[in-house]
Design a protein around this motif. Sequence first.
Motif, PDB file in Angstrom:
ATOM      1  N   ARG A  98       0.826  -1.209   0.000  1.00 25.86           N
ATOM      2  CA  ARG A  98       0.000   0.000   0.000  1.00 25.86           C
ATOM      3  C   ARG A  98       0.863   1.263   0.000  1.00 25.86           C
ATOM      4  O   ARG A  98       0.563   2.237  -0.685  1.00 25.86           O
ATOM      5  N   LYS A  99       1.943   1.233   0.757  1.00 25.69           N
ATOM      6  CA  LYS A  99       2.841   2.390   0.837  1.00 25.69           C
ATOM      7  C   LYS A  99       3.486   2.676  -0.517  1.00 25.69           C
ATOM      8  O   LYS A  99       3.539   3.831  -0.971  1.00 25.69           O
ATOM      9  N   SER A 100       3.969   1.634  -1.194  1.00 25.06           N
ATOM     10  CA  SER A 100       4.634   1.822  -2.481  1.00 25.06           C
ATOM     11  C   SER A 100       3.629   2.187  -3.562  1.00 25.06           C
ATOM     12  O   SER A 100       3.913   3.016  -4.437  1.00 25.06           O
ATOM     13  N   LYS A 101       2.451   1.589  -3.495  1.00 26.21           N
ATOM     14  CA  LYS A 101       1.415   1.908  -4.480  1.00 26.21           C
ATOM     15  C   LYS A 101       1.018   3.380  -4.384  1.00 26.21           C
ATOM     16  O   LYS A 101       0.875   4.070  -5.410  1.00 26.21           O
ATOM     17  N   LYS A 102       0.853   3.872  -3.184  1.00 27.95           N
ATOM     18  CA  LYS A 102       0.508   5.290  -2.984  1.00 27.95           C
ATOM     19  C   LYS A 102       1.595   6.192  -3.554  1.00 27.95           C
ATOM     20  O   LYS A 102       1.316   7.193  -4.221  1.00 27.95           O
ATOM     21  N   ALA A 103       2.853   5.801  -3.334  1.00 29.78           N
ATOM     22  CA  ALA A 103       3.975   6.620  -3.803  1.00 29.78           C
ATOM     23  C   ALA A 103       4.047   6.672  -5.323  1.00 29.78           C
ATOM     24  O   ALA A 103       4.237   7.748  -5.910  1.00 29.78           O
ATOM     25  N   VAL A 104       3.889   5.527  -5.983  1.00 31.83           N
ATOM     26  CA  VAL A 104       4.002   5.523  -7.449  1.00 31.83           C
ATOM     27  C   VAL A 104       2.813   6.232  -8.087  1.00 31.83           C
ATOM     28  O   VAL A 104       2.971   6.939  -9.092  1.00 31.83           O
ATOM     29  N   LEU A 105       1.626   6.116  -7.515  1.00 30.23           N
ATOM     30  CA  LEU A 105       0.469   6.822  -8.056  1.00 30.23           C
ATOM     31  C   LEU A 105       0.623   8.330  -7.895  1.00 30.23           C
ATOM     32  O   LEU A 105       0.214   9.102  -8.771  1.00 30.23           O
ATOM     33  N   GLU A 106       1.228   8.756  -6.794  1.00 32.56           N
ATOM     34  CA  GLU A 106       1.479  10.188  -6.598  1.00 32.56           C
ATOM     35  C   GLU A 106       2.444  10.718  -7.654  1.00 32.56           C
ATOM     36  O   GLU A 106       2.311  11.845  -8.120  1.00 32.56           O
ATOM     37  N   ARG A 107       3.408   9.896  -8.044  1.00 32.88           N
ATOM     38  CA  ARG A 107       4.347  10.316  -9.088  1.00 32.88           C
ATOM     39  C   ARG A 107       3.670  10.376 -10.457  1.00 32.88           C
ATOM     40  O   ARG A 107       3.987  11.228 -11.276  1.00 32.88           O
ATOM     41  N   LEU A 108       2.758   9.457 -10.692  1.00 34.50           N
ATOM     42  CA  LEU A 108       2.064   9.422 -11.975  1.00 34.50           C
ATOM     43  C   LEU A 108       0.981  10.505 -12.070  1.00 34.50           C
ATOM     44  O   LEU A 108       0.723  11.039 -13.136  1.00 34.50           O
ATOM     45  N   MET A 109       0.352  10.805 -10.953  1.00 39.77           N
ATOM     46  CA  MET A 109      -0.750  11.779 -10.929  1.00 39.77           C
ATOM     47  C   MET A 109      -0.294  13.063 -10.231  1.00 39.77           C
ATOM     48  O   MET A 109      -0.786  13.414  -9.163  1.00 39.77           O
ATOM     49  N   GLN A 110       0.669  13.743 -10.829  1.00 39.41           N
ATOM     50  CA  GLN A 110       1.273  14.902 -10.173  1.00 39.41           C
ATOM     51  C   GLN A 110       0.451  16.179 -10.334  1.00 39.41           C
ATOM     52  O   GLN A 110       0.702  17.158  -9.659  1.00 39.41           O
TER      53      GLN A 110
END
Length: 277
Positions: A98-110
């Motif tokens: 969950r932690k990594s998924k949140k981080a990568v989505l934040e990078r994709l949805m800037q």
Amino acid sequence: FSVREGKGKKRMENELLPDIHVAVSVDEIQQIITNYKIGKKPLARLLGWGETTIIRYLEGDAPTTEYSDKLRAILGNPTYYYSILMRNKGNLTNVAFRKSKKAVLERLMQSKIDIVAQYIINLKDSEISAGYIQVLLFYIQAFSLAFHGKEIFEDECFAIGNSSPYPNVYENMKKYGMVKLEIDDSVLSEEEKELIDAVIEGFTWYGPKALFALLDRESKVLSDSVENRSNKYISKDVLKNYYKEALIQYNISNIKEIGRYPDITLSELRRDMIYAI
């Protein structure tokens, strides 16, 4: 076909290829860990490698070419990392996933325009091109300004007569690809979703060739209306005024009638093209 020509062609091909022999650096590996908020051992497990592999690389061991290329690929392509994360999530604890998924989505949805674009991709089940999304983004912004008097995202529209009014979004899609992502679209209001849905429903009856031609014509008209012709953007005020007048001209009184706009304007465009022959 001469030997010299063959060597020249081979040399040119080699120059176009990335230098795959340069091993990924310790700093690059650390950047992966930071960007995607994943630990050293969890990253190794996620990639299906031995648990201490990343630790050894950070301590100076040289990765194989295959592992090096994979690490560099996930560093440069968040969508690729996301696909690995979703496919191999069983290799991680729920908390780490969950932690990594949140981080990568934040990078994709800037930014909000990224969220709108991803909303479209998800709605169309990824069966849509990057260029087609440019058209939809243009008209989503235009009709938001015309109907609601406010932008749906803050990005400026480039005053160019082609299919990329938002080139940064276009280039990212071409670079990272388009896949369905589990985004949090709560940042979009119900009013905004209603408008986005209406534009998608109204415009996607038509193929890319027709919509690119329409966008090309209208962006040129809008660019000509800009007082400073050297300005590379079409201002939001220009968009708002032009499409507010269009609503009146085509008797479009509510969002559910947005589909009338491409119906009428594409019919006009086709007629004009026939008369021009």
